[in-house]
Design a protein around this motif. Structure first.
Motif, PDB file in Angstrom:
ATOM      1  N   ARG A 215       0.833  -1.202   0.000  1.00 25.88           N
ATOM      2  CA  ARG A 215       0.000   0.000   0.000  1.00 25.88           C
ATOM      3  C   ARG A 215       0.872   1.259   0.000  1.00 25.88           C
ATOM      4  N   ARG A 216       1.901   1.272   0.868  1.00 17.97           N
ATOM      5  CA  ARG A 216       2.804   2.431   0.904  1.00 17.97           C
ATOM      6  C   ARG A 216       3.547   2.598  -0.417  1.00 17.97           C
ATOM      7  N   ARG A 217       3.956   1.495  -0.996  1.00 16.51           N
ATOM      8  CA  ARG A 217       4.655   1.563  -2.284  1.00 16.51           C
ATOM      9  C   ARG A 217       3.717   2.081  -3.359  1.00 16.51           C
ATOM     10  N   GLN A 218       2.460   1.619  -3.341  1.00 15.99           N
ATOM     11  CA  GLN A 218       1.484   2.084  -4.325  1.00 15.99           C
ATOM     12  C   GLN A 218       1.236   3.583  -4.137  1.00 15.99           C
ATOM     13  N   GLU A 219       1.102   4.023  -2.875  1.00 17.11           N
ATOM     14  CA  GLU A 219       0.911   5.450  -2.613  1.00 17.11           C
ATOM     15  C   GLU A 219       2.120   6.247  -3.077  1.00 17.11           C
ATOM     16  N   ARG A 220       3.322   5.745  -2.800  1.00 17.89           N
ATOM     17  CA  ARG A 220       4.541   6.441  -3.225  1.00 17.89           C
ATOM     18  C   ARG A 220       4.619   6.521  -4.742  1.00 17.89           C
ATOM     19  N   VAL A 221       4.275   5.432  -5.422  1.00 19.01           N
ATOM     20  CA  VAL A 221       4.302   5.434  -6.889  1.00 19.01           C
ATOM     21  C   VAL A 221       3.274   6.419  -7.421  1.00 19.01           C
ATOM     22  N   LEU A 222       2.064   6.429  -6.799  1.00 21.95           N
ATOM     23  CA  LEU A 222       1.030   7.380  -7.244  1.00 21.95           C
ATOM     24  C   LEU A 222       1.476   8.820  -7.002  1.00 21.95           C
ATOM     25  N   SER A 223       2.083   9.071  -5.835  1.00 21.15           N
ATOM     26  CA  SER A 223       2.547  10.437  -5.564  1.00 21.15           C
ATOM     27  C   SER A 223       3.679  10.819  -6.507  1.00 21.15           C
ATOM     28  N   GLU A 224       4.554   9.871  -6.819  1.00 25.07           N
ATOM     29  CA  GLU A 224       5.628  10.165  -7.778  1.00 25.07           C
ATOM     30  C   GLU A 224       5.068  10.418  -9.169  1.00 25.07           C
ATOM     31  N   LEU A 225       4.036   9.668  -9.545  1.00 22.97           N
ATOM     32  CA  LEU A 225       3.401   9.911 -10.848  1.00 22.97           C
ATOM     33  C   LEU A 225       2.751  11.286 -10.874  1.00 22.97           C
ATOM     34  N   GLU A 226       2.048  11.648  -9.779  1.00 21.90           N
ATOM     35  CA  GLU A 226       1.451  12.976  -9.709  1.00 21.90           C
ATOM     36  C   GLU A 226       2.528  14.055  -9.738  1.00 21.90           C
ATOM     37  N   SER A 227       3.599  13.816  -8.995  1.00 21.32           N
ATOM     38  CA  SER A 227       4.702  14.778  -8.971  1.00 21.32           C
ATOM     39  C   SER A 227       5.330  14.902 -10.361  1.00 21.32           C
TER      40      SER A 227
END
Length: 192
Positions: free
Chosen positions: A64-76
């Motif tokens: 879940r944390r990795r998915q959130e980090r990937v999503l935040s990196e994609l948004e960034s």
């Protein structure tokens, strides 16, 4: 040897009897089978709960944390891409404005240079006019000086002639001869 054979047969019989009892237990639905199944089920559930608590939940949290980090990196990355496009457009606008500004500066520089050259030419013309006026004044002064010198020479000539006329009693022929003589003495350059 026969006793050996008898012992061998007996062992086979015992083994056959044991096999039949084992076979009967595997296929037979008795209480031991249900107890074993219940114990195995409880053990599997216990192991599942234990693994769920110690392995699956941390793994899920990690995912879940990795998915959130990937999503935040994609948004960034999407935001940075938009910012980069904005900066690129601003940069291109600045380049266009810089070219226009450079053209304006060059045009303004040319105008200033033309204006300055006109001012320099006007100043040079004024200076030339002043020099010409000064030269004309100097020429006029020289002419006046020459005229004064000529007048003075004429006065000197007249004095010289008068003194000669007075010292001699002259007649008209003698007077013309004296004038010619004075003119010859003074030279032709004085009268030019």
């Amino acid at each position: 040897m026969s006793s050996l054979l008898n012992v061998g047969h007996m062992m086979l019989a015992v083994e056959a009897a044991e096999e039949t009892t084992v076979v009967e237990r595997v296929f037979a639905l008795d209480a031991q089978l249900f107890m074993d199944a219940a114990i195995v089920a409880c053990a599997v559930l216990f192991l599942f709960a234990l693994l769920s608590y110690f392995v699956f939940n941390p793994a899920r949290d990690l995912l879940r944390r990795r998915q959130e980090r990937v999503l935040s990196e994609l948004e960034s990355a999407a935001r940075e891409k938009e910012e980069a496009l904005t900066y690129k457009l601003e940069y291109e606008d600045k380049l266009k404005n810089a070219e226009k500004s450079a053209d304006e500066i060059i045009s303004e520089g040319r105008k200033k240079a033309n204006k300055r050259s006109e001012e320099i030419i006007a100043a040079a013309n004024e200076e030339a006019a002043r020099i010409r006026l000064r030269t004309e004044k100097e020429i006029e002064l020289e002419k006046a000086k020459v005229k004064d010198d000529v007048k003075q020479e004429m006065v000197d000539v007249a004095k010289a002639m008068a003194s000669k006329f007075i010292s001699e009693n002259m007649d008209a022929d003698r007077q013309a001869a004296l004038v010619d003589e004075v003119i010859n003495e003074m030279g032709d350059k004085t009268w030019q």
